[in-house]
Design a protein around this motif. Structure first.
Motif, PDB file in Angstrom:
ATOM      1  N   GLY A  99       0.812  -1.210   0.000  1.00  0.00           N
ATOM      2  CA  GLY A  99       0.000   0.000   0.000  1.00  0.00           C
ATOM      3  C   GLY A  99       0.843   1.257   0.000  1.00  0.00           C
ATOM      4  N   THR A 100       1.955   1.221   0.744  1.00  0.00           N
ATOM      5  CA  THR A 100       2.850   2.384   0.794  1.00  0.00           C
ATOM      6  C   THR A 100       3.494   2.639  -0.556  1.00  0.00           C
ATOM      7  OG1 THR A 100       3.306   2.014   3.145  1.00  0.00           O
ATOM      8  CG2 THR A 100       4.889   3.353   1.912  1.00  0.00           C
ATOM      9  N   ARG A 101       3.948   1.581  -1.236  1.00  0.00           N
ATOM     10  CA  ARG A 101       4.596   1.749  -2.545  1.00  0.00           C
ATOM     11  C   ARG A 101       3.619   2.316  -3.578  1.00  0.00           C
ATOM     12  NH1 ARG A 101       6.849  -3.326  -1.222  1.00  0.00           N
ATOM     13  NH2 ARG A 101       5.463  -4.404  -2.684  1.00  0.00           N
ATOM     14  N   VAL A 102       2.396   1.785  -3.594  1.00  0.00           N
ATOM     15  CA  VAL A 102       1.402   2.284  -4.540  1.00  0.00           C
ATOM     16  C   VAL A 102       1.027   3.723  -4.208  1.00  0.00           C
ATOM     17  CG1 VAL A 102      -0.947   1.970  -5.423  1.00  0.00           C
ATOM     18  CG2 VAL A 102       0.521  -0.021  -5.036  1.00  0.00           C
ATOM     19  N   ALA A 103       0.883   4.015  -2.924  1.00  0.00           N
ATOM     20  CA  ALA A 103       0.547   5.379  -2.513  1.00  0.00           C
ATOM     21  C   ALA A 103       1.627   6.370  -2.919  1.00  0.00           C
ATOM     22  CB  ALA A 103       0.315   5.425  -1.002  1.00  0.00           C
ATOM     23  N   LEU A 104       2.890   5.976  -2.784  1.00  0.00           N
ATOM     24  CA  LEU A 104       3.984   6.860  -3.178  1.00  0.00           C
ATOM     25  C   LEU A 104       3.949   7.146  -4.675  1.00  0.00           C
ATOM     26  CD1 LEU A 104       6.871   5.423  -0.991  1.00  0.00           C
ATOM     27  CD2 LEU A 104       6.063   7.788  -0.945  1.00  0.00           C
ATOM     28  N   ASN A 105       3.694   6.115  -5.484  1.00  0.00           N
ATOM     29  CA  ASN A 105       3.604   6.333  -6.929  1.00  0.00           C
ATOM     30  C   ASN A 105       2.503   7.330  -7.270  1.00  0.00           C
ATOM     31  OD1 ASN A 105       5.720   4.662  -7.669  1.00  0.00           O
ATOM     32  ND2 ASN A 105       4.436   2.849  -7.840  1.00  0.00           N
ATOM     33  N   LEU A 106       1.373   7.207  -6.596  1.00  0.00           N
ATOM     34  CA  LEU A 106       0.273   8.138  -6.842  1.00  0.00           C
ATOM     35  C   LEU A 106       0.620   9.536  -6.339  1.00  0.00           C
ATOM     36  CD1 LEU A 106      -2.651   8.670  -7.728  1.00  0.00           C
ATOM     37  CD2 LEU A 106      -3.381   7.940  -5.443  1.00  0.00           C
ATOM     38  N   PHE A 107       1.195   9.601  -5.151  1.00  0.00           N
ATOM     39  CA  PHE A 107       1.500  10.887  -4.522  1.00  0.00           C
ATOM     40  C   PHE A 107       2.470  11.703  -5.357  1.00  0.00           C
ATOM     41  CE2 PHE A 107       3.838  13.496  -1.361  1.00  0.00           C
ATOM     42  CZ  PHE A 107       2.769  14.149  -0.769  1.00  0.00           C
ATOM     43  N   PHE A 108       3.420  11.042  -6.019  1.00  0.00           N
ATOM     44  CA  PHE A 108       4.456  11.741  -6.772  1.00  0.00           C
ATOM     45  C   PHE A 108       4.125  11.886  -8.258  1.00  0.00           C
ATOM     46  CE2 PHE A 108       7.371  10.119  -3.285  1.00  0.00           C
ATOM     47  CZ  PHE A 108       7.454  11.355  -2.671  1.00  0.00           C
ATOM     48  N   THR A 109       2.883  11.614  -8.638  1.00  0.00           N
ATOM     49  CA  THR A 109       2.453  11.799 -10.024  1.00  0.00           C
ATOM     50  C   THR A 109       1.585  13.049 -10.114  1.00  0.00           C
ATOM     51  OG1 THR A 109       2.464   9.406 -10.411  1.00  0.00           O
ATOM     52  CG2 THR A 109       1.234  10.764 -11.972  1.00  0.00           C
ATOM     53  N   PRO A 110       1.996  14.071 -10.860  1.00  0.00           N
ATOM     54  CA  PRO A 110       1.168  15.273 -10.999  1.00  0.00           C
ATOM     55  C   PRO A 110      -0.164  14.937 -11.670  1.00  0.00           C
ATOM     56  CG  PRO A 110       3.389  15.650 -11.811  1.00  0.00           C
ATOM     57  CD  PRO A 110       3.258  14.177 -11.593  1.00  0.00           C
ATOM     58  N   VAL A 111      -1.172  15.735 -11.396  1.00  0.00           N
ATOM     59  CA  VAL A 111      -2.480  15.528 -12.020  1.00  0.00           C
ATOM     60  C   VAL A 111      -2.363  15.732 -13.524  1.00  0.00           C
ATOM     61  CG1 VAL A 111      -3.742  16.187  -9.958  1.00  0.00           C
ATOM     62  CG2 VAL A 111      -3.111  17.937 -11.616  1.00  0.00           C
ATOM     63  N   PRO A 112      -3.331  15.230 -14.309  1.00  0.00           N
ATOM     64  CA  PRO A 112      -3.176  15.196 -15.772  1.00  0.00           C
ATOM     65  C   PRO A 112      -3.097  16.535 -16.487  1.00  0.00           C
ATOM     66  CG  PRO A 112      -4.811  13.608 -15.047  1.00  0.00           C
ATOM     67  CD  PRO A 112      -4.481  14.456 -13.863  1.00  0.00           C
ATOM     68  N   THR A 113      -3.159  17.654 -15.767  1.00  0.00           N
ATOM     69  CA  THR A 113      -2.998  18.937 -16.458  1.00  0.00           C
ATOM     70  C   THR A 113      -1.638  19.039 -17.149  1.00  0.00           C
ATOM     71  OG1 THR A 113      -2.278  19.884 -14.359  1.00  0.00           O
ATOM     72  CG2 THR A 113      -4.572  20.233 -14.982  1.00  0.00           C
ATOM     73  N   LYS A 114      -0.682  18.202 -16.753  1.00  0.00           N
ATOM     74  CA  LYS A 114       0.631  18.235 -17.393  1.00  0.00           C
ATOM     75  C   LYS A 114       0.532  17.881 -18.873  1.00  0.00           C
ATOM     76  CE  LYS A 114       1.619  13.503 -15.998  1.00  0.00           C
ATOM     77  NZ  LYS A 114       2.470  12.613 -15.227  1.00  0.00           N
ATOM     78  N   TRP A 115      -0.430  17.012 -19.232  1.00  0.00           N
ATOM     79  CA  TRP A 115      -0.587  16.654 -20.642  1.00  0.00           C
ATOM     80  C   TRP A 115      -0.985  17.889 -21.461  1.00  0.00           C
ATOM     81  CZ3 TRP A 115      -4.014  12.306 -18.458  1.00  0.00           C
ATOM     82  CH2 TRP A 115      -3.192  11.284 -17.942  1.00  0.00           C
ATOM     83  N   LEU A 116      -1.859  18.704 -20.896  1.00  0.00           N
ATOM     84  CA  LEU A 116      -2.260  19.932 -21.591  1.00  0.00           C
ATOM     85  C   LEU A 116      -1.078  20.882 -21.724  1.00  0.00           C
ATOM     86  CD1 LEU A 116      -5.710  20.560 -19.847  1.00  0.00           C
ATOM     87  CD2 LEU A 116      -5.293  19.508 -22.079  1.00  0.00           C
ATOM     88  N   ALA A 117      -0.278  20.963 -20.669  1.00  0.00           N
ATOM     89  CA  ALA A 117       0.869  21.868 -20.700  1.00  0.00           C
ATOM     90  C   ALA A 117       1.852  21.470 -21.788  1.00  0.00           C
ATOM     91  CB  ALA A 117       1.562  21.878 -19.335  1.00  0.00           C
ATOM     92  N   ARG A 118       1.994  20.183 -22.038  1.00  0.00           N
ATOM     93  CA  ARG A 118       2.968  19.729 -23.013  1.00  0.00           C
ATOM     94  C   ARG A 118       2.508  19.972 -24.443  1.00  0.00           C
ATOM     95  NH1 ARG A 118       5.192  14.214 -19.954  1.00  0.00           N
ATOM     96  NH2 ARG A 118       6.370  15.374 -18.395  1.00  0.00           N
TER      97      ARG A 118
END
Length: 300
Positions: A34-53
């Motif tokens: 649970g901690t490993r999965v939570a860290l992956n989610l926590f350190f992923t920016p929300v999808p607005t980055k796709w728009l920025a690119r």
């Protein structure tokens, strides 16, 4: 008084509630998983980055790619600025991008300064899909080695926290302006665990994992620790009603600064500060004034 949890609003949608339920289940089944999965989610920016690119950036702004940790970070400069102007680095917060800082940067350019915009790792046009605060600090030193030193640095939200830590560790800059300073990462981890409905044990395990991997205590991002070590004349700008980053963080940092000034706004929230003419005037004035004229610990 109950402290507002900005992560709770994100997990209010049906899809996000489903993700939270999955994390709770994993946490009960295996705290480590649970901690490993939570860290992956926590350190992923929300999808607005796709728009920025995919966003078009108008000239005279041009992109430079700087190699960084197996990928690149994107740096933006104006092609119409002659060499020799005072240089100011501007950077954004979590789930933001460099173009959020462009109106302020154009204001600085019109006043005779040379603004340089940075897309932090996993944001904007920089490479990567996950990042963290320690990597942001490394990116600040990398872009400084190539384009600095700076007459000034300006940063928003979590970028302001990264800049504060970098300044405390010797980032070469004469002045700083920190807009809507984010809370320290320990607070965000607690908010995250509360929002998905787990106990504080998840936040503690996430923190321990990050500190072991990076070799840095997250306590070195606390405003009280930073305030004693940031020596540059620093302007803090913060809205009284900011629900994402409470004003108290800037007030705590201010208390430790030897040359600090806090400008408090009303009804601008967390991001509208970046486009507000009065805020731009405050920031511009901070970089144009003589260093010796900066007052200490004055709230306006």
């Amino acid at each position: 008084m109950t402290t507002h949890n900005p992560a709770a609003a994100f997990y209010a949608s049906p899809a996000a509630r489903g993700v939270a339920a999955l994390l709770r289940g994993l946490h009960r089944l295996s705290p480590d998983l649970g901690t490993r999965v939570a860290l992956n989610l926590f350190f992923t920016p929300v999808p607005t980055k796709w728009l920025a690119r995919s966003r078009d950036v108008p000239r005279p702004w041009v992109q430079r790619r700087l190699p960084f940790e197996g990928g690149h970070i994107s740096v933006w400069q104006r092609s119409d600025i002659e060499p020799g102007r005072p240089k100011v680095l501007l950077t954004h917060g979590w789930a933001g991008d460099a173009q959020q800082m462009r109106p302020l940067a154009d204001t600085l350019a019109a006043a005779g300064l040379e603004p340089v915009l940075l897309d932090l790792p996993a944001h904007g046009r920089s490479s990567g899909w996950r990042s963290n605060l320690l990597q942001w600090v490394r990116a600040l030193f990398a872009v400084t080695a190539r384009f600095g030193p700076w007459d000034g640095v300006i940063a928003h939200s979590l970028g302001a926290l990264a800049v504060s830590h970098a300044l405390a560790r010797g980032l070469p800059a004469r002045r700083a302006a920190l807009i809507a300073l984010a809370p320290p990462p320990g607070q965000f981890l607690r908010w995250f665990a509360q929002a998905i409905g787990t106990d504080e044990g998840l936040a503690l395990r996430m923190r321990g994992h990050v500190e072991r991997r990076e070799g840095v205590s997250l306590g070195l991002f606390e405003p009280a620790w930073l305030g004693e070590r940031v020596v540059q004349p620093t302007l803090l700008v913060h809205d009284r009603g900011d629900l994402t980053a409470p004003l108290s963080g800037s007030e705590t940092l201010l208390a430790g600064l030897g040359a600090g000034r806090l400008h408090v706004t009303e009804s601008l929230g967390h991001r509208r500060l970046l486009n507000d003419p009065a805020v731009m005037e405050q920031v511009l004035g901070h970089f144009l004034m003589a260093t010796s004229a900066t007052p200490a610990l004055r709230v306006v």
